[in-house]
Scaffold this active site. Structure first.
Site, PDB file in Angstrom:
ATOM      1  N   TYR A   1       3.103  10.025   0.868  1.00  0.00           N
ATOM      2  CA  TYR A   1       4.018   9.373   1.804  1.00  0.00           C
ATOM      3  C   TYR A   1       5.488   9.686   1.475  1.00  0.00           C
ATOM      4  O   TYR A   1       6.376   9.424   2.285  1.00  0.00           O
ATOM      5  CB  TYR A   1       3.827   7.854   1.790  1.00  0.00           C
ATOM      6  CG  TYR A   1       2.454   7.382   2.209  1.00  0.00           C
ATOM      7  CD1 TYR A   1       1.515   8.235   2.787  1.00  0.00           C
ATOM      8  CD2 TYR A   1       2.074   6.053   2.011  1.00  0.00           C
ATOM      9  CE1 TYR A   1       0.256   7.793   3.149  1.00  0.00           C
ATOM     10  CE2 TYR A   1       0.816   5.596   2.389  1.00  0.00           C
ATOM     11  CZ  TYR A   1      -0.094   6.462   2.941  1.00  0.00           C
ATOM     12  OH  TYR A   1      -1.336   6.007   3.294  1.00  0.00           O
TER      13      TYR A   1
ATOM     14  N   HIS B   1      -7.431   9.701  -2.242  1.00  0.00           N
ATOM     15  CA  HIS B   1      -6.959   9.591  -0.859  1.00  0.00           C
ATOM     16  C   HIS B   1      -7.928  10.203   0.144  1.00  0.00           C
ATOM     17  O   HIS B   1      -8.105   9.683   1.238  1.00  0.00           O
ATOM     18  CB  HIS B   1      -5.582  10.244  -0.737  1.00  0.00           C
ATOM     19  CG  HIS B   1      -4.757   9.699   0.375  1.00  0.00           C
ATOM     20  ND1 HIS B   1      -3.380   9.751   0.381  1.00  0.00           N
ATOM     21  CD2 HIS B   1      -5.087   9.091   1.536  1.00  0.00           C
ATOM     22  CE1 HIS B   1      -2.912   9.186   1.475  1.00  0.00           C
ATOM     23  NE2 HIS B   1      -3.932   8.798   2.200  1.00  0.00           N
TER      24      HIS B   1
ATOM     25  N   ASP C   1       0.842  -1.196   0.000  1.00  0.00           N
ATOM     26  CA  ASP C   1       0.000   0.000   0.000  1.00  0.00           C
ATOM     27  C   ASP C   1       0.875   1.242   0.000  1.00  0.00           C
ATOM     28  O   ASP C   1       1.693   1.444   0.903  1.00  0.00           O
ATOM     29  CB  ASP C   1      -0.911   0.004   1.228  1.00  0.00           C
ATOM     30  CG  ASP C   1      -1.844   1.199   1.222  1.00  0.00           C
ATOM     31  OD1 ASP C   1      -2.849   1.148   0.484  1.00  0.00           O
ATOM     32  OD2 ASP C   1      -1.572   2.189   1.939  1.00  0.00           O
TER      33      ASP C   1
ATOM     34  N   LYS D   1      -2.311   6.300  -4.163  1.00  0.00           N
ATOM     35  CA  LYS D   1      -3.402   7.244  -3.922  1.00  0.00           C
ATOM     36  C   LYS D   1      -3.051   8.624  -4.484  1.00  0.00           C
ATOM     37  O   LYS D   1      -1.903   9.067  -4.376  1.00  0.00           O
ATOM     38  CB  LYS D   1      -3.673   7.372  -2.416  1.00  0.00           C
ATOM     39  CG  LYS D   1      -3.802   6.030  -1.701  1.00  0.00           C
ATOM     40  CD  LYS D   1      -3.927   6.197  -0.203  1.00  0.00           C
ATOM     41  CE  LYS D   1      -3.792   4.870   0.510  1.00  0.00           C
ATOM     42  NZ  LYS D   1      -2.397   4.386   0.550  1.00  0.00           N
TER      43      LYS D   1
END
Length: 305
Positions: free
Chosen positions: A51, A109, A46, A76
């Protein structure tokens, strides 16, 4: 033992246990973790643009001896790319960072947008922007048509949004990724999603941070009874509910443990679901009052759909 898979509403198989990578941005450490996890049997990774670690993950993916079609890679779209004309480029950037030609699952997201020039997750209410969810979604549907993504879904969407959104979709969301753990069980939202054949993925499945799920006395008693860890109890409870889980760990022992769940009794499943403690790790309204509707739809008006 291979990880079991859940069949999504488009027929694609998604492994029910994946590796979470949120806040896993230590250079070098994450690549090694991904490689170790895949060697242990993880096939679902994931990811997310925000990130800031997808290049590290892509590096690891290029170094593993596992065919691409055996891996399930999720990413996302960040909130600053919700304008429909920005969606294709956003996905091209994701694919370039990961070194892939196609994503197995692309998620929106969050159900709100921010201005394109805002590239950080640290933003204010002044940087919010009105972009109808369906405008972004239709751009994502086109990416399925083009073969850039196999499946599309959402993340952090409440029931009220989905009830308005789903009837307008040409391609129904395959998944809704939300925070679910024994202290935030989301019984009604999970029930609704599953009734619509929308698979649920649990992020923060072990709580984490200041949330004390792993120290809960009842969960610890169940773990003692099954000779396993509290984390394995929490994950097993989610899997028993038909929920996909994406625990994060850099620890080799815990990575292995998280793959080996236990069979809880029906009474144990019911009693974990009845735990009274309630805590949520993620809630944007703590910083921006205008986003109260995201997790408190009864207290504020939902956005443009």
């Amino acid at each position: 033992m291979p990880v079991k898979s859940i069949k999504l509403n488009n027929g694609v198989l998604m492994p029910e246990i994946g590796l979470g990578t949120w806040k896993a941005d230590e250079t070098g450490v994450l690549a090694e973790t991904v490689k170790k996890a895949i060697a242990m049997g993880y096939r679902h990774i994931d990811c997310a643009k925000v990130y800031n670690n997808q290049r590290e993950i892509g590096k690891a993916l290029r170094q593993v001896d596992v065919p691409r079609n055996e891996l399930f890679i999720v990413s996302k779209i960040f909130q600053n790319k919700h304008r429909p004309e920005l969606v294709p480029g956003a996905v091209d950037d994701i694919l370039e960072e990961l070194g892939l030609e196609q994503l197995d699952l692309l998620l929106m997201h969050w159900p709100y947008a921010i201005k394109p020039e805002q590239e950080s997750a640290d933003f204010t209410a002044d940087e919010l922007e009105d972009v109808p969810i369906m405008d972004t979604w239709r751009a994502m549907e086109e990416l399925v048509d083009q073969g850039k993504v196999r499946s599309i879904g959402v993340s952090n969407f409440n029931q009220r949004i989905l009830e308005k959104m789903v009837p307008q979709c040409r391609i129904c969301p395959a998944t809704n990724q939300i925070e679910v753990h024994p202290y935030n069980p989301e019984h009604e939202l999970v029930k609704y999603c599953q009734s619509q054949n929308i698979a649920v993925t649990a992020y923060c499945p072990l709580g984490g941070g200041k949330i004390s799920v792993m120290n809960d006395d009842f969960i610890k008693r169940i773990s003692d009874a099954h000779s396993c860890t509290p984390a394995q109890v929490a994950l097993s409870w989610l899997l028993a509910r038909g929920i996909i889980v994406i625990p994060k760990s850099n620890n080799e022992v815990r990575l292995k443990q998280n793959l080996h769940t236990v069979e809880l009794t029906s009474d144990e499943i019911r009693m974990i679901g009845a735990i009274k403690s309630r805590e949520r790790k993620v809630d944007p309204s703590r910083d921006i009052e205008e986003l109260t509707w995201v997790f408190h739809a009864d207290k504020a008006q939902c956005p443009l759909i």
